[in-house]
Each structure stands twice: as C-alpha cells, then as structure tokens.
Design a protein around this motif. Structure first.
Motif, PDB file in Angstrom:
ATOM      1  N   ALA A 124      -2.171   5.327  -0.656  1.00 27.80           N
ATOM      2  CA  ALA A 124      -1.215   4.782   0.308  1.00 27.80           C
ATOM      3  C   ALA A 124      -0.676   5.869   1.225  1.00 27.80           C
ATOM      4  CB  ALA A 124      -0.067   4.091  -0.428  1.00 27.80           C
ATOM      5  N   LYS A 125      -0.406   7.050   0.667  1.00 32.80           N
ATOM      6  CA  LYS A 125       0.101   8.155   1.492  1.00 32.80           C
ATOM      7  C   LYS A 125      -0.950   8.620   2.493  1.00 32.80           C
ATOM      8  CE  LYS A 125       3.564  10.028  -1.685  1.00 32.80           C
ATOM      9  NZ  LYS A 125       3.940  11.157  -2.570  1.00 32.80           N
TER      10      LYS A 125
ATOM     11  N   PHE B 253      -0.963   6.083   5.342  1.00 33.56           N
ATOM     12  CA  PHE B 253       0.175   6.219   6.249  1.00 33.56           C
ATOM     13  C   PHE B 253       0.046   7.472   7.106  1.00 33.56           C
ATOM     14  CE2 PHE B 253       2.065   2.664   4.315  1.00 33.56           C
ATOM     15  CZ  PHE B 253       3.214   2.326   5.022  1.00 33.56           C
ATOM     16  N   ASN B 254      -0.451   8.568   6.529  1.00 32.40           N
ATOM     17  CA  ASN B 254      -0.665   9.778   7.322  1.00 32.40           C
ATOM     18  C   ASN B 254      -1.662   9.525   8.447  1.00 32.40           C
ATOM     19  OD1 ASN B 254       1.105  11.360   5.867  1.00 32.40           O
ATOM     20  ND2 ASN B 254      -0.465  12.184   4.498  1.00 32.40           N
ATOM     21  N   LYS B 255      -2.724   8.773   8.137  1.00 36.36           N
ATOM     22  CA  LYS B 255      -3.726   8.477   9.153  1.00 36.36           C
ATOM     23  C   LYS B 255      -3.140   7.640  10.281  1.00 36.36           C
ATOM     24  CE  LYS B 255      -8.346   6.574   9.877  1.00 36.36           C
ATOM     25  NZ  LYS B 255      -9.410   5.691   9.372  1.00 36.36           N
ATOM     26  N   ILE B 256      -2.342   6.619   9.915  1.00 35.28           N
ATOM     27  CA  ILE B 256      -1.727   5.759  10.928  1.00 35.28           C
ATOM     28  C   ILE B 256      -0.794   6.564  11.834  1.00 35.28           C
ATOM     29  CG2 ILE B 256      -0.182   3.807  11.338  1.00 35.28           C
ATOM     30  CD1 ILE B 256      -0.955   2.782   8.543  1.00 35.28           C
TER      31      ILE B 256
ATOM     32  N   TYR C  72      -7.531  -0.405   2.990  1.00 34.07           N
ATOM     33  CA  TYR C  72      -6.192  -0.523   3.565  1.00 34.07           C
ATOM     34  C   TYR C  72      -6.328  -0.815   5.054  1.00 34.07           C
ATOM     35  CZ  TYR C  72      -3.949   1.467  -0.598  1.00 34.07           C
ATOM     36  OH  TYR C  72      -3.489   1.687  -1.871  1.00 34.07           O
ATOM     37  N   ARG C  73      -5.528  -1.788   5.535  1.00 38.50           N
ATOM     38  CA  ARG C  73      -5.597  -2.161   6.946  1.00 38.50           C
ATOM     39  C   ARG C  73      -4.187  -2.406   7.482  1.00 38.50           C
ATOM     40  NH1 ARG C  73      -7.679  -6.597   8.535  1.00 38.50           N
ATOM     41  NH2 ARG C  73      -8.669  -5.735  10.387  1.00 38.50           N
ATOM     42  N   THR C  74      -4.039  -2.219   8.792  1.00 45.41           N
ATOM     43  CA  THR C  74      -2.761  -2.449   9.461  1.00 45.41           C
ATOM     44  C   THR C  74      -2.990  -3.144  10.798  1.00 45.41           C
ATOM     45  OG1 THR C  74      -2.003  -0.331   8.589  1.00 45.41           O
ATOM     46  CG2 THR C  74      -0.598  -1.391  10.179  1.00 45.41           C
ATOM     47  N   ILE C  75      -2.178  -4.163  11.062  1.00 37.01           N
ATOM     48  CA  ILE C  75      -2.097  -4.770  12.388  1.00 37.01           C
ATOM     49  C   ILE C  75      -0.620  -4.834  12.774  1.00 37.01           C
ATOM     50  CG2 ILE C  75      -4.196  -6.156  12.075  1.00 37.01           C
ATOM     51  CD1 ILE C  75      -2.396  -8.595  11.574  1.00 37.01           C
TER      52      ILE C  75
ATOM     53  N   THR D 297       6.026   5.740  -0.550  1.00 39.22           N
ATOM     54  CA  THR D 297       5.179   6.236   0.534  1.00 39.22           C
ATOM     55  C   THR D 297       5.948   6.264   1.847  1.00 39.22           C
ATOM     56  OG1 THR D 297       3.168   5.419  -0.529  1.00 39.22           O
ATOM     57  CG2 THR D 297       3.065   5.811   1.842  1.00 39.22           C
ATOM     58  N   ILE D 298       6.706   5.214   2.113  1.00 36.48           N
ATOM     59  CA  ILE D 298       7.506   5.157   3.339  1.00 36.48           C
ATOM     60  C   ILE D 298       8.574   6.249   3.323  1.00 36.48           C
ATOM     61  CG2 ILE D 298       9.180   3.739   4.603  1.00 36.48           C
ATOM     62  CD1 ILE D 298       7.493   1.283   3.729  1.00 36.48           C
TER      63      ILE D 298
END
Length: 250
Positions: A127-128, A131-134, A104-107, A157-158
């Motif tokens: 996924a949860k 999101f917790n990590k982000i 999983y990656r986010t930009i 998740t959101i």
C-alpha cells in the motif's frame, strides 16, 4: 504548440524503438493496439494480418506486445488529466501461475484514471509503494479526499504519506461501500480482456500486459483534447508516441 513540442521529443526518443525489427514500425504498433483494444488472441491477429498479405507469426506478435505495451503506457502518462482532488483507492485480484496477486488501482470521483500497481502481496508495504507511486507522479496533485475499503493497511499508509510530505495535512479519509462501487466497476474495464490471455505465467508478463490494458483505458477515456475523441484520433496519438505518421494502414 505544446503538443508539437511533445511530438518532436517523442520522435527523437523513438528513433531506435524498432531497431532490428523485421517488420515496419506501423505494423508492429497496429498489432499491439488491436490486441489492447479488442478481444483478440495472438493467433487471431496472425490470421488478420495474413488476410492483408503480411505473414506474421503469433509468437512475434507476443514479443511485440510485451515490448511495446509498456512503452505505450509510459508515454501516455504525460497526457493524463490531473485528478479532481477526490480519489478512490481499491485493489483487485489477478492470478499469476495459479497464485493470487494484487492490482492496486485509483480513479477520481469522476472516473478519471489516476494510477495502478501490481504487487505480489496485499500488505502495508504494498500500500505504501502504491501511494508513493501516485503522489510522486507529476502533474498529479495531492488529493484532499481519499476513499478506500475497510482494509487496515490504508490508515497508517495515509499517515505515513502525510508525515513524508507527500500528502497535504489532514486529508479526509472515508470508508464507504457505495462510494467504492465506481472503482469496483472500473476494475472490469481493465480485466475484461484478460480472459484471452489464458492465465499469466510470470509476474513480469502480468505487469507488462496490465500496463498495456491500463494505457488503453486511459486512451479511451480521453485527455481533454478538443473535438470528438474518435478511435481515429486515438490511433493518431499512439502513432505520435512512436514518431509515426499513421498506425492503421493495414
């Protein structure tokens, strides 16, 4: 002033980083940073150091990489730029011992890296966790806009992140193919050097290696420091992470 204070803290923290190592700290970090930056194998690095008069076995370089690549990632985190408030979330596939795992990656919408997480499964729990990590990782802010693909794990998740107070109420969640193209292209920048690995043999090795490749991508994209962000300045920052004067002496 702030950078000097960070440098002093990192210098104290790195006091025992190289305790018991046979080679000098600068040479170890040089090997790790070259492996992260260029399409070189451990045997390539062994030959390069031998040309410079250093007899370093490729197995030692492998051990250095697995030990210090995650440290580089951990210590570079504090320098990352906060995202712009609009992020793209996606997952890509990584093969470990012949089985597919999920990265999983986010930009953000400008291409600035936010975070990543390697998971064994692609499900709502994974996924949860991502999101917790982000959202718990300061100084990143709660995004107001979140772009994802059509995976059915993201809406719930959101909602959970909002209910837990990690996300501001009523974030905009959009699912559009063309807006996801940027992060799909960004996956290549992390995965392009993985072919030299020849396949990951354990989940832990994959996790540590990917942490290093992600950290190098952060480093290349820069941290909004003044002036031109040259390779020499990037090396100077890596040296600072370990309390060294310089890295590239070889």
């Amino acid at each position: 002033m702030i950078l000097n204070a960070i440098a002093e803290r990192l210098k104290r923290k790195s006091k025992n980083d190289f305790k018991g190592r046979q080679f000098e700290a600068w040479l170890i970090i040089q090997a790790v940073s070259w492996y992260l930056r260029y399409p070189l194998s451990y045997r390539d690095l062994e030959e390069m150091f031998l040309e410079r008069g250093f007899a370093v076995d490729h197995c030692s370089i492998n051990r250095w990489f697995l030990a210090y690549a995650p440290l580089i990632e951990k210590r570079l985190r504090r320098f990352r730029k906060p995202h712009c408030g609009s992020i793209r979330v996606d997952e890509t596939y990584i093969k470990v011992r012949g089985a597919w795992k999920y990265l999983y990656r986010t930009i953000d919408k400008h291409g600035n890296p936010v975070d990543f997480l390697l998971t064994a499964k692609r499900d709502i729990d994974a996924a949860k966790r991502f999101f917790n990590k982000i959202l718990k990782d300061e100084p990143l802010l709660s995004p107001g806009k979140i772009g994802t693909d059509g995976a059915n794990t993201f809406p719930s998740t959101i909602k959970t992140a909002v209910d837990d107070g990690l996300l501001r109420p009523n974030p905009v969640h959009y699912v559009t193919k063309h807006l996801q193209q940027r992060i799909e292209s960004d996956h290549f920048r992390v995965k392009k050097n993985m072919s030299k690995v020849g396949g990951f043999q354990s989940f832990n090795t994959a996790r540590r290696t990917i942490a290093g490749f992600e950290a190098m991508l952060w480093l290349k994209k820069g941290f909004d420091f003044p002036g031109t962000w040259t390779v020499n300045k990037q090396n100077d920052l890596i040296a600072l992470l370990f309390g060294l004067q310089k890295v590239n002496k070889a």
